[in-house]
Design a protein around this motif. Structure first.
Motif, PDB file in Angstrom:
ATOM      1  N   ARG A  40       0.830  -1.201   0.000  1.00  0.00           N
ATOM      2  CA  ARG A  40       0.000   0.000   0.000  1.00  0.00           C
ATOM      3  C   ARG A  40       0.861   1.246   0.000  1.00  0.00           C
ATOM      4  O   ARG A  40       0.588   2.221  -0.709  1.00  0.00           O
ATOM      5  N   ALA A  41       1.936   1.238   0.802  1.00  0.00           N
ATOM      6  CA  ALA A  41       2.840   2.384   0.861  1.00  0.00           C
ATOM      7  C   ALA A  41       3.565   2.585  -0.467  1.00  0.00           C
ATOM      8  O   ALA A  41       3.752   3.716  -0.921  1.00  0.00           O
ATOM      9  N   SER A  42       3.971   1.480  -1.102  1.00  0.00           N
ATOM     10  CA  SER A  42       4.641   1.561  -2.397  1.00  0.00           C
ATOM     11  C   SER A  42       3.683   2.076  -3.464  1.00  0.00           C
ATOM     12  O   SER A  42       4.074   2.873  -4.334  1.00  0.00           O
ATOM     13  N   CYS A  43       2.436   1.643  -3.397  1.00  0.00           N
ATOM     14  CA  CYS A  43       1.409   2.117  -4.325  1.00  0.00           C
ATOM     15  C   CYS A  43       1.196   3.614  -4.149  1.00  0.00           C
ATOM     16  O   CYS A  43       1.076   4.360  -5.120  1.00  0.00           O
ATOM     17  N   GLN A 249     -16.553   0.565  -3.618  1.00  0.00           N
ATOM     18  CA  GLN A 249     -16.573  -0.586  -2.731  1.00  0.00           C
ATOM     19  C   GLN A 249     -15.600  -1.641  -3.237  1.00  0.00           C
ATOM     20  O   GLN A 249     -15.138  -1.590  -4.372  1.00  0.00           O
ATOM     21  N   GLU A 250     -15.297  -2.594  -2.367  1.00  0.00           N
ATOM     22  CA  GLU A 250     -14.423  -3.694  -2.748  1.00  0.00           C
ATOM     23  C   GLU A 250     -15.075  -4.508  -3.849  1.00  0.00           C
ATOM     24  O   GLU A 250     -16.299  -4.678  -3.872  1.00  0.00           O
ATOM     25  N   ASP A 251     -14.277  -5.023  -4.751  1.00  0.00           N
ATOM     26  CA  ASP A 251     -14.808  -5.817  -5.854  1.00  0.00           C
ATOM     27  C   ASP A 251     -13.889  -6.992  -6.124  1.00  0.00           C
ATOM     28  O   ASP A 251     -12.932  -7.236  -5.385  1.00  0.00           O
ATOM     29  N   ARG A 252     -14.174  -7.714  -7.210  1.00  0.00           N
ATOM     30  CA  ARG A 252     -13.401  -8.914  -7.552  1.00  0.00           C
ATOM     31  C   ARG A 252     -12.781  -8.747  -8.932  1.00  0.00           C
ATOM     32  O   ARG A 252     -13.383  -8.163  -9.835  1.00  0.00           O
ATOM     33  N   LEU A 253     -11.599  -9.332  -9.095  1.00  0.00           N
ATOM     34  CA  LEU A 253     -10.945  -9.288 -10.396  1.00  0.00           C
ATOM     35  C   LEU A 253     -11.699 -10.101 -11.433  1.00  0.00           C
ATOM     36  O   LEU A 253     -11.607  -9.818 -12.630  1.00  0.00           O
ATOM     37  N   ASP A 254     -12.443 -11.123 -10.996  1.00  0.00           N
ATOM     38  CA  ASP A 254     -13.181 -11.944 -11.946  1.00  0.00           C
ATOM     39  C   ASP A 254     -14.530 -11.334 -12.322  1.00  0.00           C
ATOM     40  O   ASP A 254     -15.310 -11.959 -13.042  1.00  0.00           O
ATOM     41  N   HIS A 266      -6.132  -3.242  -2.129  1.00  0.00           N
ATOM     42  CA  HIS A 266      -5.823  -3.023  -0.721  1.00  0.00           C
ATOM     43  C   HIS A 266      -7.076  -3.295   0.111  1.00  0.00           C
ATOM     44  O   HIS A 266      -8.200  -3.187  -0.385  1.00  0.00           O
ATOM     45  N   LYS A 267      -6.877  -3.587   1.352  1.00  0.00           N
ATOM     46  CA  LYS A 267      -8.005  -3.894   2.228  1.00  0.00           C
ATOM     47  C   LYS A 267      -8.657  -2.609   2.732  1.00  0.00           C
ATOM     48  O   LYS A 267      -7.991  -1.737   3.277  1.00  0.00           O
ATOM     49  N   GLY A 268      -9.948  -2.472   2.512  1.00  0.00           N
ATOM     50  CA  GLY A 268     -10.711  -1.385   3.127  1.00  0.00           C
ATOM     51  C   GLY A 268     -10.837  -0.099   2.358  1.00  0.00           C
ATOM     52  O   GLY A 268     -11.608   0.770   2.745  1.00  0.00           O
ATOM     53  N   GLY A 269     -10.103   0.063   1.263  1.00  0.00           N
ATOM     54  CA  GLY A 269     -10.181   1.307   0.508  1.00  0.00           C
ATOM     55  C   GLY A 269      -9.122   1.389  -0.565  1.00  0.00           C
ATOM     56  O   GLY A 269      -8.585   0.373  -1.011  1.00  0.00           O
ATOM     57  N   ARG A 280      -3.875  10.341  -0.559  1.00  0.00           N
ATOM     58  CA  ARG A 280      -4.582   9.948   0.660  1.00  0.00           C
ATOM     59  C   ARG A 280      -5.274   8.612   0.445  1.00  0.00           C
ATOM     60  O   ARG A 280      -5.785   8.326  -0.647  1.00  0.00           O
ATOM     61  N   PHE A 281      -5.287   7.820   1.506  1.00  0.00           N
ATOM     62  CA  PHE A 281      -6.021   6.553   1.482  1.00  0.00           C
ATOM     63  C   PHE A 281      -7.421   6.827   2.006  1.00  0.00           C
ATOM     64  O   PHE A 281      -7.588   7.344   3.110  1.00  0.00           O
ATOM     65  N   MET A 282      -8.442   6.482   1.212  1.00  0.00           N
ATOM     66  CA  MET A 282      -9.824   6.735   1.595  1.00  0.00           C
ATOM     67  C   MET A 282     -10.578   5.420   1.696  1.00  0.00           C
ATOM     68  O   MET A 282     -10.512   4.569   0.795  1.00  0.00           O
ATOM     69  N   ALA A 283     -11.301   5.251   2.791  1.00  0.00           N
ATOM     70  CA  ALA A 283     -12.049   4.024   3.040  1.00  0.00           C
ATOM     71  C   ALA A 283     -13.252   3.939   2.111  1.00  0.00           C
ATOM     72  O   ALA A 283     -13.774   4.957   1.638  1.00  0.00           O
ATOM     73  N   TYR A 284     -13.685   2.724   1.841  1.00  0.00           N
ATOM     74  CA  TYR A 284     -14.880   2.510   1.020  1.00  0.00           C
ATOM     75  C   TYR A 284     -16.104   3.114   1.710  1.00  0.00           C
ATOM     76  O   TYR A 284     -16.145   3.269   2.931  1.00  0.00           O
TER      77      TYR A 284
END
Length: 305
Positions: A40-43, A249-254, A266-269, A280-284
């Motif tokens: 996440r930090a590298s992203c 919101q979180e989704d799926r690659l498929d 990433h988890k949560g956002g 900035r990291f923003m939550a879903y």
């Protein structure tokens, strides 16, 4: 003297094994969490570099890419290449940029390689470390090699009016307009306007190319590639994803329809690049806030979380 040695009972052995197993599980969980945090930090750092390159381009050209509004019959790279490609000199990819300029003079269709070698050239800072698929070129169903990105520009909120009437092709975000937007056009404030967000390509690879322009008509790929709205109205014209509810919101690659909204691995956002260059990291779940942050001159009063 004879020493009495008490043997370990079966129950004690089981307890010891269980404790060791629990410690290993906790250690593996901690390692995994550390890896996710590093990714996440590298992203986030990738987006900072993209933001710095966009600011440098703006300083050099008086606006964000593209710098001109050319017709599709010209060989101008501004017409045929995405903003990711137009900032290649600003991220240190001068040789690839020179090759791309020459390719546009030979062939206007930037989906064709050769001569457009950039179409199949992965750029490290354009892919999130959480997505190992994008480290190398992907082979499409057509057999063609292509390079993808984890990021996509924000073209604004399509639920709000376009207040800039100087030209008919100006949207209310920072990308999708020809010519590009100047920071002087951002009336909502640079720190309150989204520039780029995360959106991993689906496993179908119907979207996420970093090289060709999103303005190309009748592109052989569904997209969107270069820019995306909040929400995206493209689903209205996509039979497969028509009527899909596009939430942050979180989704799926498929899920091929995941290409129509911002999200991340990433988890949560997800990480977001703002026009002032901050990330900035923003939550879903912040859809209303994101729609306000997507516009450059909507006049909304919003406090980003």
């Amino acid at each position: 003297m004879q020493l009495n040695r008490k043997a370990v009972t079966l129950i004690e052995a089981i307890v010891v094994i269980a404790i060791i197993g629990l410690l290993i599980a906790l250690l593996l969980s901690a390692i995994q969490a550390a890896r996710m945090a590093m990714a996440r930090a590298s992203c986030l750092n990738n987006l900072k570099q993209i933001g710095l390159a966009l600011h440098t381009y703006h300083d050099q050209n008086g606006g964000l890419p593209p710098r001109s509004d050319q017709n599709f019959q010209s060989s101008n790279p501004d017409t045929h290449l995405s903003f990711f490609a137009l900032i290649l000199p600003q991220i240190g990819e001068t040789n690839l940029w020179n090759s791309s300029v020459e390719a546009c003079s030979i062939e206007r269709n930037s989906y064709l390689n050769p001569p457009h070698i950039g179409f199949a050239t992965p750029i490290k800072i354009y892919s999130c470390p959480s997505d190992g698929r994008l480290a190398s070129a992907v082979t499409l169903k057509t057999g063609q090699k292509a390079a993808f990105t984890s990021y996509i520009g924000c073209m604004g909120s399509l639920e709000r009016k376009v207040t800039d009437k100087r030209t008919p092709n100006r949207l209310n975000g920072l990308f999708g307009s020809m010519p590009g937007i100047s920071f002087d056009d951002i009336k909502d404030g640079l720190s309150e306007t989204i520039m780029v967000g995360e959106r991993p390509p689906p496993d179908s690879y119907e979207a996420g190319l970093w090289y060709p322009s999103g303005h190309i008509l009748r592109a052989p790929q569904k997209g969107p590639n270069e820019f995306l709205g909040i929400p995206s109205l493209r689903t209205l014209f996509d039979q497969q994803c028509h009527g899909v509810q596009e939430k942050y919101q979180e989704d799926r690659l498929d899920n091929p329809c995941s290409r129509f909204h911002f999200w991340s691995l990433h988890k949560g956002g997800a990480n977001w690049l703002f026009a002032d260059g901050s990330v900035r990291f923003m939550a879903y779940g912040n859809d209303d806030i994101l729609r306000a942050l997507a516009t450059r001159d909507g006049g909304e009063v919003v406090e980003s979380p």
